[in-house]
Design a protein around this motif. Sequence first.
Motif, PDB file in Angstrom:
ATOM      1  N   ARG A 113       5.621  -4.773  30.851  1.00 57.79           N
ATOM      2  CA  ARG A 113       6.474  -6.315  31.101  1.00 57.79           C
ATOM      3  C   ARG A 113       6.974  -7.161  28.936  1.00 57.79           C
ATOM      4  NH1 ARG A 113       1.917  -5.185  34.635  1.00 57.79           N
ATOM      5  NH2 ARG A 113       2.764  -5.054  36.436  1.00 57.79           N
ATOM      6  N   GLY A 114       8.474  -7.195  30.053  1.00 60.33           N
ATOM      7  CA  GLY A 114       8.770  -7.397  28.322  1.00 60.33           C
ATOM      8  C   GLY A 114      10.112  -8.039  29.794  1.00 60.33           C
ATOM      9  N   ARG A 115      11.098  -8.779  28.354  1.00 65.00           N
ATOM     10  CA  ARG A 115      12.289  -9.336  28.569  1.00 65.00           C
ATOM     11  C   ARG A 115      13.291  -8.904  29.976  1.00 65.00           C
ATOM     12  NH1 ARG A 115      15.494  -9.562  23.053  1.00 65.00           N
ATOM     13  NH2 ARG A 115      17.378 -10.624  24.264  1.00 65.00           N
ATOM     14  N   ALA A 116      13.835  -9.510  30.317  1.00 64.68           N
ATOM     15  CA  ALA A 116      14.243  -8.956  31.761  1.00 64.68           C
ATOM     16  C   ALA A 116      15.518  -8.878  31.437  1.00 64.68           C
ATOM     17  CB  ALA A 116      14.093 -10.151  33.061  1.00 64.68           C
ATOM     18  N   ASP A 117      16.778  -9.362  30.480  1.00 65.15           N
ATOM     19  CA  ASP A 117      18.076  -9.407  30.147  1.00 65.15           C
ATOM     20  C   ASP A 117      18.062  -8.038  29.785  1.00 65.15           C
ATOM     21  OD1 ASP A 117      16.471 -10.915  28.668  1.00 65.15           O
ATOM     22  OD2 ASP A 117      18.007 -12.058  28.247  1.00 65.15           O
ATOM     23  N   LEU A 118      17.889  -6.927  29.931  1.00 63.29           N
ATOM     24  CA  LEU A 118      18.047  -5.832  29.044  1.00 63.29           C
ATOM     25  C   LEU A 118      19.295  -5.469  28.818  1.00 63.29           C
ATOM     26  CD1 LEU A 118      14.440  -3.807  29.502  1.00 63.29           C
ATOM     27  CD2 LEU A 118      15.211  -5.299  27.831  1.00 63.29           C
ATOM     28  N   VAL A 119      19.917  -4.857  29.812  1.00 61.63           N
ATOM     29  CA  VAL A 119      21.289  -4.894  29.831  1.00 61.63           C
ATOM     30  C   VAL A 119      22.895  -4.965  29.032  1.00 61.63           C
ATOM     31  CG1 VAL A 119      23.521  -3.656  31.605  1.00 61.63           C
ATOM     32  CG2 VAL A 119      21.274  -3.721  32.687  1.00 61.63           C
ATOM     33  N   ARG A 120      23.188  -4.477  27.894  1.00 54.75           N
ATOM     34  CA  ARG A 120      24.004  -4.827  27.202  1.00 54.75           C
ATOM     35  C   ARG A 120      25.120  -5.421  28.510  1.00 54.75           C
ATOM     36  NH1 ARG A 120      28.581  -3.030  24.871  1.00 54.75           N
ATOM     37  NH2 ARG A 120      28.763  -0.633  25.918  1.00 54.75           N
ATOM     38  N   GLN A 121      25.922  -6.321  27.497  1.00 51.79           N
ATOM     39  CA  GLN A 121      27.004  -7.353  28.634  1.00 51.79           C
ATOM     40  C   GLN A 121      28.196  -6.447  29.128  1.00 51.79           C
ATOM     41  OE1 GLN A 121      28.352 -10.983  26.153  1.00 51.79           O
ATOM     42  NE2 GLN A 121      28.731 -11.290  27.825  1.00 51.79           N
ATOM     43  N   GLY A 122      28.235  -6.822  30.048  1.00 48.77           N
ATOM     44  CA  GLY A 122      29.522  -5.743  30.459  1.00 48.77           C
ATOM     45  C   GLY A 122      29.410  -4.004  31.348  1.00 48.77           C
ATOM     46  N   ALA A 123      27.842  -4.497  30.783  1.00 50.40           N
ATOM     47  CA  ALA A 123      27.558  -2.880  31.320  1.00 50.40           C
ATOM     48  C   ALA A 123      26.900  -2.933  32.566  1.00 50.40           C
ATOM     49  CB  ALA A 123      26.606  -1.316  30.252  1.00 50.40           C
ATOM     50  N   SER A 124      27.375  -1.687  33.406  1.00 44.98           N
ATOM     51  CA  SER A 124      26.225  -1.248  34.991  1.00 44.98           C
ATOM     52  C   SER A 124      24.875  -1.862  34.460  1.00 44.98           C
ATOM     53  CB  SER A 124      27.039  -0.546  35.863  1.00 44.98           C
ATOM     54  OG  SER A 124      26.789   0.776  35.293  1.00 44.98           O
ATOM     55  N   GLN A 125      24.507  -1.260  34.327  1.00 42.68           N
ATOM     56  CA  GLN A 125      22.866  -0.713  33.409  1.00 42.68           C
ATOM     57  C   GLN A 125      23.093  -0.305  32.640  1.00 42.68           C
ATOM     58  OE1 GLN A 125      22.437   3.229  36.508  1.00 42.68           O
ATOM     59  NE2 GLN A 125      22.985   4.183  35.095  1.00 42.68           N
ATOM     60  N   GLY A 126      21.028  -0.462  31.991  1.00 48.71           N
ATOM     61  CA  GLY A 126      20.871   0.152  30.886  1.00 48.71           C
ATOM     62  C   GLY A 126      19.747   1.235  31.211  1.00 48.71           C
ATOM     63  N   GLU A 127      20.038   2.339  29.967  1.00 49.40           N
ATOM     64  CA  GLU A 127      19.216   3.500  30.293  1.00 49.40           C
ATOM     65  C   GLU A 127      18.272   3.871  29.086  1.00 49.40           C
ATOM     66  OE1 GLU A 127      18.979   7.818  31.202  1.00 49.40           O
ATOM     67  OE2 GLU A 127      21.027   6.584  32.007  1.00 49.40           O
ATOM     68  N   VAL A 128      16.843   3.667  29.046  1.00 51.32           N
ATOM     69  CA  VAL A 128      16.370   4.388  28.202  1.00 51.32           C
ATOM     70  C   VAL A 128      15.264   5.806  28.627  1.00 51.32           C
ATOM     71  CG1 VAL A 128      14.179   4.012  26.213  1.00 51.32           C
ATOM     72  CG2 VAL A 128      15.572   2.049  27.569  1.00 51.32           C
ATOM     73  N   THR A 129      15.488   6.757  27.286  1.00 52.16           N
ATOM     74  CA  THR A 129      15.004   8.383  27.615  1.00 52.16           C
ATOM     75  C   THR A 129      13.954   7.998  26.382  1.00 52.16           C
ATOM     76  OG1 THR A 129      16.821   9.066  29.008  1.00 52.16           O
ATOM     77  CG2 THR A 129      14.781  11.210  27.946  1.00 52.16           C
ATOM     78  N   ALA A 130      12.731   8.557  26.570  1.00 52.79           N
ATOM     79  CA  ALA A 130      11.616   8.951  24.948  1.00 52.79           C
ATOM     80  C   ALA A 130      11.608  10.279  25.952  1.00 52.79           C
ATOM     81  CB  ALA A 130      10.584   8.065  25.116  1.00 52.79           C
ATOM     82  N   VAL A 131      11.126  11.233  24.575  1.00 54.11           N
ATOM     83  CA  VAL A 131      10.476  12.539  24.592  1.00 54.11           C
ATOM     84  C   VAL A 131       9.113  13.072  24.519  1.00 54.11           C
ATOM     85  CG1 VAL A 131      11.066  15.490  24.892  1.00 54.11           C
ATOM     86  CG2 VAL A 131      12.757  13.255  25.481  1.00 54.11           C
ATOM     87  N   PHE A 132       8.427  12.256  24.945  1.00 59.26           N
ATOM     88  CA  PHE A 132       6.956  12.818  23.793  1.00 59.26           C
ATOM     89  C   PHE A 132       6.374  14.636  24.013  1.00 59.26           C
ATOM     90  CE2 PHE A 132       6.902   8.804  25.039  1.00 59.26           C
ATOM     91  CZ  PHE A 132       5.786   7.979  24.026  1.00 59.26           C
ATOM     92  N   ASP A 133       6.077  15.243  22.570  1.00 59.25           N
ATOM     93  CA  ASP A 133       5.209  16.452  22.825  1.00 59.25           C
ATOM     94  C   ASP A 133       4.138  16.712  23.059  1.00 59.25           C
ATOM     95  OD1 ASP A 133       7.393  17.904  21.600  1.00 59.25           O
ATOM     96  OD2 ASP A 133       6.509  17.699  19.950  1.00 59.25           O
ATOM     97  N   LEU A 134       3.935  17.305  23.929  1.00 60.09           N
ATOM     98  CA  LEU A 134       2.425  16.550  24.912  1.00 60.09           C
ATOM     99  C   LEU A 134       1.314  18.055  24.651  1.00 60.09           C
ATOM    100  CD1 LEU A 134       1.297  14.696  26.846  1.00 60.09           C
ATOM    101  CD2 LEU A 134       1.958  15.394  28.718  1.00 60.09           C
ATOM    102  N   PRO A 135       1.052  18.694  23.723  1.00 59.51           N
ATOM    103  CA  PRO A 135      -0.488  19.233  23.812  1.00 59.51           C
ATOM    104  C   PRO A 135      -1.398  19.632  24.465  1.00 59.51           C
ATOM    105  CG  PRO A 135      -0.673  17.474  22.084  1.00 59.51           C
ATOM    106  CD  PRO A 135       0.325  16.999  22.898  1.00 59.51           C
ATOM    107  N   HIS A 136      -2.173  21.122  24.800  1.00 57.41           N
ATOM    108  CA  HIS A 136      -3.032  20.870  26.033  1.00 57.41           C
ATOM    109  C   HIS A 136      -4.758  19.980  25.175  1.00 57.41           C
ATOM    110  CE1 HIS A 136      -1.062  24.363  28.105  1.00 57.41           C
ATOM    111  NE2 HIS A 136      -0.746  24.997  27.391  1.00 57.41           N
ATOM    112  N   GLY A 137      -4.768  19.260  26.237  1.00 57.12           N
ATOM    113  CA  GLY A 137      -5.766  18.484  26.190  1.00 57.12           C
ATOM    114  C   GLY A 137      -5.485  17.282  25.664  1.00 57.12           C
TER     115      GLY A 137
END
Length: 547
Positions: A49-73
Amino acid sequence: MLRHLEIRDVLLIDRLDLDFAPGLNVLTGETGAGKSILLDCLGFVLGWRGRADLVRQGASQGEVTAVFDLPHGHPAREVLADAGLPAEDELILRRVNGADGRKTAWINDRRASGEVLRALSESLVELHGQHDDRGLLNPRGHRALLDAFMVRDAAPLRAAWHARRQAATALAEARAVLEKARADEDYLRHAVAELDKLAPAPGEEAALDIKRRTMQGAERIREDVARALQILGGEGAEGAMVDATRWLEGAADRAEGALDAPIAALSRALIELAEATGGIEDALSAMDFDPHELEATEERLFALRALARKHDVLADDLPGLADDLRAKLGAIDAGGDTLARLTDALTAAQADYDRLAAETSAARGAAAARLDKAMAAELAPLKMERAVFQTLLSPAEPGPDGVDQVAFTVATNPGAPAGPLDRIASGGELSRFLLALKVCLSRGNDALVLIFDEIDRGVGGATADAVGRRLARLAEQAQVLVVTHSPQVAALASHHFRVAKQVRDRVTTSRVEVLDAGARVDEIARMLAGEEITPEARAAAKALLRT
């Protein structure tokens, strides 16, 4: 490990793709350049939970993608399994924030809730900073941290707690059942005596009903059957047919064969008539009954049905009811023995739990002393040799983790009262306490990505170098991301990123670049000297990088 972070139209960032690597990843840049934005973006995709106004001014939406390596266990795999989501070697988190404030998240291309994201984040990332309320500053987690430091198997204690709770539940339930049964004891004894006296048998009601109806029917038709037998007997049809046959046989010799067929037919008819008469006689014999037997049958049938109505069961269920009531009486009679056995079981389970809880408390006390000693060794190089870190154990309500409450306290000066970390230490002191504590608690093979947000604020020189070396030590066994203003820390990075602002067409954006060896010298020189990079600053930067 966090492998990749992709940001689109969030705050000052229009488009950014970052690849991270194992070891110590350092982000530097001038104040206000947007370093904290990267952490905001990472927190957003993790469901924080953080700040609500994340979308860059003038954009219709903001998007973040994070990729993690997930070893067995990896612990995150268990979270995914509980949520019914696929677990693969690569974990892809994507979250979109619309301009209208609505947020949508995906985990490996499956829609997911913010709650699942937050549960995952606890197994993926650990954030430390001066306002750290999710990690080491949270006193609710201090006991678990101390237990991890002392490396003790908690399974036997938890099993003993659950066994004790089950024994207590069994005893309480047995007492409740016995008390209720004793309240109904008079009724039970009367009902069992009544059922035993009648002694109903399965299927008895149907048999009695058939017998009663048969006798009642026989009483009504017996007179007609007897009259029919009389008419068909020797003084009736049978006698007449015998006489007729005798007369015809006497005349047959003179009838030239004309009477042979009628005589034969009469013989056959006499056979059939004899068979019918015999059947009627048998039926008539079966209809003979004692009127007292009918009365007795009706009395027992009515008694069965009355008792069934009294207990609100079917007549065929009366034998089973009698067995149940006898069992309850048996439980009352054996109740004392049962309670004694269950009480002994609870006493044994309590003793086992108390023993393991005492052993765990003793182990925690020894671990607390070792942790305090380790912290003293870590605080000295951080220029906090006069500070006293102490792990306090106090009684707590018994539970699956024992009977101890654990709290980390500090006193920053000799003679000063000790208190919670976040109430006693100043900003800079708190950062160093947290770093020292994390170094002491780290056990290797850490599955978490450790993030330190300006944890070196307010320190410099040898102290900043000590901070950097401890961060580098942590990075040997876990991926570490550090936001820093300290050139000493930046010089120890395995991977260095610089965050900067740029203005293009009157639009301000943040950009991040990966620094090569030459660019690192310039960036560290800037951190040393300020806006104007002097030859002396470059020389000092090169010296730091060679250290």
